[in-house]
Design a protein around this motif. Structure first.
Motif, mmCIF file in Angstrom:
data_model
loop_
_atom_site.group_PDB
_atom_site.id
_atom_site.type_symbol
_atom_site.label_atom_id
_atom_site.label_comp_id
_atom_site.label_asym_id
_atom_site.label_seq_id
_atom_site.Cartn_x
_atom_site.Cartn_y
_atom_site.Cartn_z
ATOM 1 N N MET A 1 57.599 31.463 127.582
ATOM 2 C CA MET A 1 57.950 32.727 126.918
ATOM 3 C C MET A 1 58.278 33.593 127.654
ATOM 4 S SD MET A 1 54.358 35.720 126.672
ATOM 5 C CE MET A 1 54.798 37.090 125.965
ATOM 6 N N GLN A 2 59.239 34.257 127.391
ATOM 7 C CA GLN A 2 60.281 35.647 127.513
ATOM 8 C C GLN A 2 60.020 37.096 127.001
ATOM 9 O OE1 GLN A 2 64.587 34.807 126.960
ATOM 10 N NE2 GLN A 2 64.111 32.178 127.434
ATOM 11 N N GLU A 3 60.462 38.261 127.481
ATOM 12 C CA GLU A 3 59.794 39.029 127.014
ATOM 13 C C GLU A 3 61.052 40.353 127.832
ATOM 14 O OE1 GLU A 3 56.880 41.973 129.286
ATOM 15 O OE2 GLU A 3 55.538 41.306 127.442
ATOM 16 N N ASN A 6 63.592 38.798 130.077
ATOM 17 C CA ASN A 6 62.838 37.635 130.994
ATOM 18 C C ASN A 6 61.948 37.057 130.795
ATOM 19 O OD1 ASN A 6 64.120 39.735 132.926
ATOM 20 N ND2 ASN A 6 62.690 40.488 132.164
ATOM 21 N N ARG A 7 61.791 35.390 131.651
ATOM 22 C CA ARG A 7 61.006 34.662 131.342
ATOM 23 C C ARG A 7 59.778 34.957 132.025
ATOM 24 N NH1 ARG A 7 64.191 29.139 132.025
ATOM 25 N NH2 ARG A 7 65.140 29.868 130.652
ATOM 26 N N LEU A 8 58.695 34.414 131.063
ATOM 27 C CA LEU A 8 57.521 34.047 132.663
ATOM 28 C C LEU A 8 57.042 32.857 131.891
ATOM 29 C CD1 LEU A 8 54.705 35.949 130.774
ATOM 30 C CD2 LEU A 8 56.744 37.233 130.517
ATOM 31 N N TYR A 9 55.823 32.272 132.595
ATOM 32 C CA TYR A 9 55.058 31.043 132.037
ATOM 33 C C TYR A 9 53.739 31.733 131.912
ATOM 34 C CZ TYR A 9 59.461 28.852 133.119
ATOM 35 O OH TYR A 9 60.003 28.134 133.169
ATOM 36 N N ASP A 34 61.925 27.356 139.236
ATOM 37 C CA ASP A 34 62.307 28.635 139.396
ATOM 38 C C ASP A 34 61.756 29.767 139.506
ATOM 39 O OD1 ASP A 34 60.401 29.248 137.546
ATOM 40 O OD2 ASP A 34 61.975 28.940 135.385
ATOM 41 N N PHE A 36 60.669 32.676 138.054
ATOM 42 C CA PHE A 36 59.977 33.307 137.460
ATOM 43 C C PHE A 36 58.482 33.685 137.138
ATOM 44 C CE2 PHE A 36 64.134 32.269 135.145
ATOM 45 C CZ PHE A 36 64.538 32.946 135.028
ATOM 46 N N LYS A 38 55.081 32.745 137.137
ATOM 47 C CA LYS A 38 53.443 32.348 136.970
ATOM 48 C C LYS A 38 52.354 32.923 136.722
ATOM 49 C CE LYS A 38 56.504 28.523 138.655
ATOM 50 N NZ LYS A 38 57.495 29.296 139.075
#
Length: 69
Positions: A1-3, A6-9, A34, A36, A38
């Motif tokens: 997901m990107q918000e 910024n990416r987050l898992y 990476d 980002f 999680k």
């Protein structure tokens, strides 16, 4: 997901009361190499709320949606 760029898992899990299930759910995000964020999101995390030694954020669905993590 990107918000906001910024990416987050996000890993969703119904229950983590069994060690085998918990280990499986926490294992998937560990393979992502990476920096980002999680998340392991559960209806009610109980004793598993917080950050694991590998940096995976465990939280309730309510706190995740409220951004209280």
């Amino acid at each position: 997901m990107q918000e906001n760029g910024n990416r987050l898992y996000i890993q969703l899990c119904q229950r983590t009361d069994m060690a085998k299930t918990r280990d499986r759910e926490l294992c998937s995000p560990e393979y992502i190499d990476d920096n980002f964020p999680k998340y392991l999101v559960m209806p009610e995390p109980g004793i598993y709320e917080g950050v694991t030694d590998r940096g995976i954020i465990c939280c309730s669905l309510e706190n995740f949606l409220k951004k209280e993590i």
